[in-house]
Design a protein around this motif. Structure first.
Motif, PDB file in Angstrom:
ATOM      1  N   LYS A   2      49.938 -10.009   1.988  1.00  0.00           N
ATOM      2  CA  LYS A   2      50.026  -9.284   3.787  1.00  0.00           C
ATOM      3  C   LYS A   2      49.115 -10.204   4.662  1.00  0.00           C
ATOM      4  O   LYS A   2      49.427  -9.254   5.928  1.00  0.00           O
ATOM      5  N   GLY A   3      49.133 -11.579   4.559  1.00  0.00           N
ATOM      6  CA  GLY A   3      48.671 -13.021   5.682  1.00  0.00           C
ATOM      7  C   GLY A   3      46.961 -11.918   5.664  1.00  0.00           C
ATOM      8  O   GLY A   3      46.962 -12.972   6.760  1.00  0.00           O
ATOM      9  N   THR A   4      46.584 -12.064   4.610  1.00  0.00           N
ATOM     10  CA  THR A   4      45.341 -12.016   4.846  1.00  0.00           C
ATOM     11  C   THR A   4      44.862 -13.482   4.409  1.00  0.00           C
ATOM     12  O   THR A   4      45.423 -13.501   3.385  1.00  0.00           O
ATOM     13  N   ALA A   5      43.221 -14.117   5.395  1.00  0.00           N
ATOM     14  CA  ALA A   5      43.435 -14.924   4.739  1.00  0.00           C
ATOM     15  C   ALA A   5      42.377 -15.979   4.525  1.00  0.00           C
ATOM     16  O   ALA A   5      41.399 -15.375   4.849  1.00  0.00           O
ATOM     17  N   THR A   6      42.317 -16.500   3.998  1.00  0.00           N
ATOM     18  CA  THR A   6      40.675 -16.894   3.143  1.00  0.00           C
ATOM     19  C   THR A   6      40.368 -18.593   2.584  1.00  0.00           C
ATOM     20  O   THR A   6      41.034 -19.550   2.389  1.00  0.00           O
ATOM     21  N   ALA A   7      39.385 -19.163   2.991  1.00  0.00           N
ATOM     22  CA  ALA A   7      38.714 -20.019   3.768  1.00  0.00           C
ATOM     23  C   ALA A   7      38.161 -20.754   2.464  1.00  0.00           C
ATOM     24  O   ALA A   7      37.476 -20.188   1.810  1.00  0.00           O
TER      25      ALA A   7
END
Length: 176
Positions: free
Chosen positions: A141-146
Motif C-alpha cells: 500500500k506504500g506505507t513506509a516503515t524505518a
C-alpha cells in the motif's frame, strides 16, 4: 561489580565480531546530529589517498526531518569500504571494514542522522555509526516503515549496576 557483569554479558552474548556501543535513544541521536534527512542513496564511492580508505555517499533529499537544511543532495563520509578493481589502499589492501560501520547501496531509501566531524577537514558523517541509519521499506500500500540493522553491534545501556546489554531494538520498525 557492574563492570564485571557487563564484561561477562559481552562474552555470554557469543558475538565475537560485535562492536560494542552505548545504546542511543531517538532523542540522543537527534541531539547529537546536525541534520536528519530522509532520501534516496544516489551513489556510493570508495576512495583512498594511500593512507586511509573512506566511502562517500550521496543522498537525494526528499525531506529534512530535523536540523539544518542541506539542499537537494547531501554528501557524507563513512570510514572504510571496498575500493574499485585495480585500486589499492594502504599496504596494498583492497578495502577496510569494521563491524558497526554502516554500508549503503545506490537505490536505498534511508533516514540518516548526520553529524559534523571534528578536526582540520570538517565533513558530515553518520551519527553513532550503524545506530544512526534506518532503511525505509514500503508495503504493497506504500506505507513506509524505518528499519534499523544493528546486527553485529552489541548495544549496552547504563543501569544502576553498571552496563547491561540491550536485548531488542525498540527503534526498528518505526512508521515514517
Amino acid at each position: 561489580s557492574g563492570v564485571i557483569a557487563a564484561a561477562l554479558a559481552i562474552f555470554a552474548a557469543g558475538e565475537a565480531s560485535a562492536t560494542t556501543m552505548i545504546d542511543q535513544s531517538l532523542e540522543q541521536l537527534a541531539a547529537d546530529s546536525e541534520t536528519i534527512v530522509h532520501g534516496d542513496v544516489t551513489s556510493v564511492e570508495t576512495l583512498t589517498d594511500g593512507r586511509v580508505i573512506w566511502t562517500v555517499q550521496r543522498v537525494r533529499v526528499k525531506e529534512v526531518l530535523a536540523g539544518l537544511a542541506v539542499g537537494e543532495t547531501v554528501e557524507f563520509i563513512t570510514p572504510g569500504g571496498t575500493l574499485p578493481a585495480g585500486v589499492r589502499g594502504p599496504r596494498g589492501y583492497q578495502g577496510a571494514k569494521a563491524v558497526g560501520i554502516p554500508e549503503f547501496a545506490a537505490g536505498q531509501e534511508v533516514v540518516v542522522f548526520l553529524t559534523r566531524s571534528r578536526g582540520e577537514r570538517s565533513f558530515l558523517t553518520v551519527t553513532a555509526f550503524q545506530q544512526g541509519v534506518f532503511i525505509v521499506r514500503r508495503d504493497a500500500k506504500g506505507t513506509a516503515t524505518a528499519l534499523r540493522d544493528v546486527s553485529g553491534v552489541l548495544r549496552m545501556e547504563r543501569t544502576e549496576e553498571g552496563l547491561a546489554p540491550v536485548e531488542a531494538d525498540a527503534l526498528s520498525g518505526l512508521p515514517l
